[in-house]
Scaffold this active site. Sequence first.
Site, PDB file in Angstrom:
ATOM      1  N   HIS A   1       0.821  -1.224   0.000  1.00 57.99           N
ATOM      2  CA  HIS A   1       0.000   0.000   0.000  1.00 57.99           C
ATOM      3  C   HIS A   1       0.851   1.269   0.000  1.00 57.99           C
ATOM      4  O   HIS A   1       0.340   2.357  -0.235  1.00 57.99           O
ATOM      5  CB  HIS A   1      -1.036  -0.016   1.125  1.00 57.99           C
ATOM      6  CG  HIS A   1      -0.537   0.257   2.506  1.00 57.99           C
ATOM      7  ND1 HIS A   1      -0.236  -0.750   3.399  1.00 57.99           N
ATOM      8  CD2 HIS A   1      -0.277   1.413   3.150  1.00 57.99           C
ATOM      9  CE1 HIS A   1       0.174  -0.213   4.536  1.00 57.99           C
ATOM     10  NE2 HIS A   1       0.161   1.098   4.411  1.00 57.99           N
TER      11      HIS A   1
ATOM     12  N   ASP B   1       0.183  -7.498   1.249  1.00 62.15           N
ATOM     13  CA  ASP B   1       0.621  -6.120   1.487  1.00 62.15           C
ATOM     14  C   ASP B   1       2.149  -5.990   1.549  1.00 62.15           C
ATOM     15  O   ASP B   1       2.684  -5.274   2.389  1.00 62.15           O
ATOM     16  CB  ASP B   1      -0.028  -5.558   2.757  1.00 62.15           C
ATOM     17  CG  ASP B   1       0.006  -4.027   2.781  1.00 62.15           C
ATOM     18  OD1 ASP B   1       0.328  -3.418   1.749  1.00 62.15           O
ATOM     19  OD2 ASP B   1      -0.281  -3.447   3.844  1.00 62.15           O
TER      20      ASP B   1
ATOM     21  N   SER C   1       4.317   2.481   8.075  1.00 62.85           N
ATOM     22  CA  SER C   1       4.029   1.392   7.149  1.00 62.85           C
ATOM     23  C   SER C   1       5.257   1.013   6.338  1.00 62.85           C
ATOM     24  O   SER C   1       5.877   1.876   5.710  1.00 62.85           O
ATOM     25  CB  SER C   1       2.929   1.805   6.178  1.00 62.85           C
ATOM     26  OG  SER C   1       1.702   1.737   6.823  1.00 62.85           O
TER      27      SER C   1
END
Lengths: 481, 465
Positions: free
Chosen positions: B81, B111, B194
């Site tokens: 992402h 992911d 992230s």
Amino acid sequence: MQSKPSINLEKKINSMRHFLSILFLLIFSITISGQSPQEVFKKNRSAVCIVKFYKNISSNSQIGSFTKIKQNRIGIAVNAKGLVMVSSDVYPLSLDIVSGGGSSFFSGEPTDFKVKLWNGKEYEAEFIGKDDLADVAFVQIKDSLLNNLPFIEFSPTDDIQIGQTIYLLELLGESENFEPLFTPLTVNAILTVPRKKILVNHYLNAMSSGGLVLTGEGKAIGITLPNRNDFSFHDRMDFEEPAANYLEVAPTEWFGDLIKNPPVLAKDVYQGKSWLGIRMQALTKELREYWKVPGEGGVVIDQIFSQSPAEKAGLKTGDVITSFNENELRIDMDEDLDQFRELITQQPPDSKITLSIFRDGKQQKKEVKLYAAPRAIDLAEKYQLIPLGFEVRELTHDILYDYNLPLSTEGVYVYQVDRAAPAGIGGLSIGSIITEIDNQPVKDLASFKNMVEKVLSGNPKKIMLKVQVRLVTEFVFVDVK
Amino acid sequence: MRYFLFLFVALLLVGRNAAASNDVIEALQNQIYKARDKVLPALVHVEPVKKVYTSGEKQRTLVTGSGVIFSAEGYVLTNHHVAENAEKVWCTLSNKERITATVVGTDPSTDIAVLKLNVEELSDKSIPFATLGNSDTLHVGQIVLALGSPLGLSRSVSMGVISSIDRYFPDNGSMISPYNLWIQTDAAINPGNSGGPLISLDGEVVGINARAVFMAENLGFAIPINLVREVAQKLLKGTTLKRAWIGVEFQPTKDFREYMEFSDFNGILVSHVEENSPAARAGIKPGYIIQKIDGVPVHAEYKEDLPSVRKRIADLPIGQEVTFSIWYNGKAMDIKLKVEKEPFMDQPEFEADKWGAVVKGLEWHIYRMQMLNDYQGVYLTGVKSGGPADLANIRGGDVISKINGQKINDLKVFQTVYEQLNLNGDTTIFVELVRRGNPYFTVIKLPESPSGNAKQTFNKLGEEN
């Protein structure tokens, strides 16, 4: 000396004549131009009453139990024997798949109807039926001795004109002791599409919709509709529209015939509104030009529901309906599709209509025999499993159409689930279809009932339900212990 | 007097304990420094310039994420992402040097993404990299550090413990994670973390931080490094992952065991079989219990066991026949079926700018929502307000089934047809859509060519910037 009094008398008589002629003139002028507002009020006041009832909202505590909420509405006596007309929102369940009018899964049927008259007398009453398209419901006072109640006779509204003075006769709420509210207003607008509606400016809010609308001559011509402001959202949030803060009046034509022949909600007798059984879109200018359809608009059929009048008449997906009973349709945007719905639902069930169809570049005529729309899930037969915490209902056509499932689909519909009871804990959800219990197929509500009773009599620890949630199947294990 | 004596002894004890704990704290502190020093040099502040398709048109946006270098060649691990749809990726290393990187591959289902630093841009060619550890030996309560750029604040370190090693999220919503459980930690993780590493006190990467919970505190989630390693290795071989698919959804068997009163009954309960799937064609039905795949037992007692089962099926050889040993109603049977590639994986997006719409290959949520029954078509992710598609009453979520009578099987076909229409200069386009399972017909009217050309020139100028 004696003449004096006689002269005086003559003078008096003369002035009296003069006065009387003015009075006559006055009375005469009132009879041609109308009654005084006070008279309009007095004449009609005694037919306006209070309809009391309890709204029943499913309670969180247990399936089948309800939280009762006291409600009051303005009612209008429409015959001498105690038939009272009230807004259709008193009965929040939908009746069939075209009427709409249903509110939620959490409403039960209303109960404990009472009618309180202008003179303070209160009577028990029962709910007779409703018509969501006319926005009215009827309750009947349960007193067979009543036969000379003051009541209202409604008149047609053909001669109502913009600018004309009208009166609203409504009631205030409980905290104002249901005092009458009388408001002179002007007809500000008359809508004709999709059907006639009168718009008026609005000052004081009454207790509820269903207020009586009267002309200057004291003729009843309509009732007030629920305030649209309560529903001021759009399907798509991408256009703006000014808030509608006017009052809408449903004219006599909406409900006049219903007063003579009120709708009856006895579950085995109920006749739905007429339906055609299609999903549709408007014939836009672009589509019309692309397909080279003659005329100025129409209705494009997107889907035909199985076992519907449309299917039986041989209509097809992609057909364009260009006229209805020889009247050309001018629908060119989806917002106008209500006009077509209106045309269909206004037909009595079992009537025949003629549609012009444009198919494969050619016009053809189709005769369609309409019939009543299938009944909605709200009225379906139900079965409550209180210890397990869920309620199932007979699978009705509206659910199957919505889920794009064949009408031959077997099973029962999960109408309500108590989240904190065994079924809810096991993961059963509202809107799913139970198709098997313990590997045995469920045919319909009656077979489900038998099967459950049989299974539970064996004192199992768990039961296994196969359910369909929209298009996905899963198993739900319910702890019975 | 006695009271004072007590106080004195107590103080002594506290003092001694304090001295002991000072030692412990110092040791821990040193361990934290060591761990930090092993990984921090390999930490990367990732800033991709992404294409995002919102409201029916392409826009560019700069986002911030984190990453960690895991090889001397300059390969970087981050999240899908973070890296998806990146047109250009800027990476700032721990020495504050800023260079570009290219996206090697990304995998939406886990992911995970792999980037390659453009090392020729580096002044110092010796590239620091972190060691990937073993996420199977982690313990709940173990101390971990999270490294990254929370809210863009680069080179941040936070500390916590592992709160859970087998957190399961149901496979729905936009954040899907069908193939893995999550490491949950209370080390502060915020947006921007992230793609950054979660490390043990040995200085090894044990997870890639990927999720935080909005409006919650100290709830961060990392992807276990063993899965990351496996996916990264596959991505290094080819840009995308192909997964096998049989068209079955499962439930754990715990309830079924209790229901049947079988205490030691292994397998997975088939809950749903997709129409037109290999499983449906082979006759697998809901209610079947799959006990073995090619002779090897398979079992999911709790929902936490499901990801590894799904992964086992996804890892089956595509195009080959596999035997499923099944139990149903007291009977055992073997069902053979040919495993297929999962439909709808890695669906590309495309901006049909002349229509004011963005089109994408089908995905599961649209397939279900629109009640489709074949795996072909494209759908609109968005429609630009006031554009030709919007004026034609087309909405986001609609599936395009035909254009001018031609069936649109996938995005490639759509692009070909779209470009042909542009070449022809067609301004009237008949489109057949599927909306909630039903057809919907419409005509898109494009402006006559002069204004169309003007728009094209404008777009070209925009792209050269």
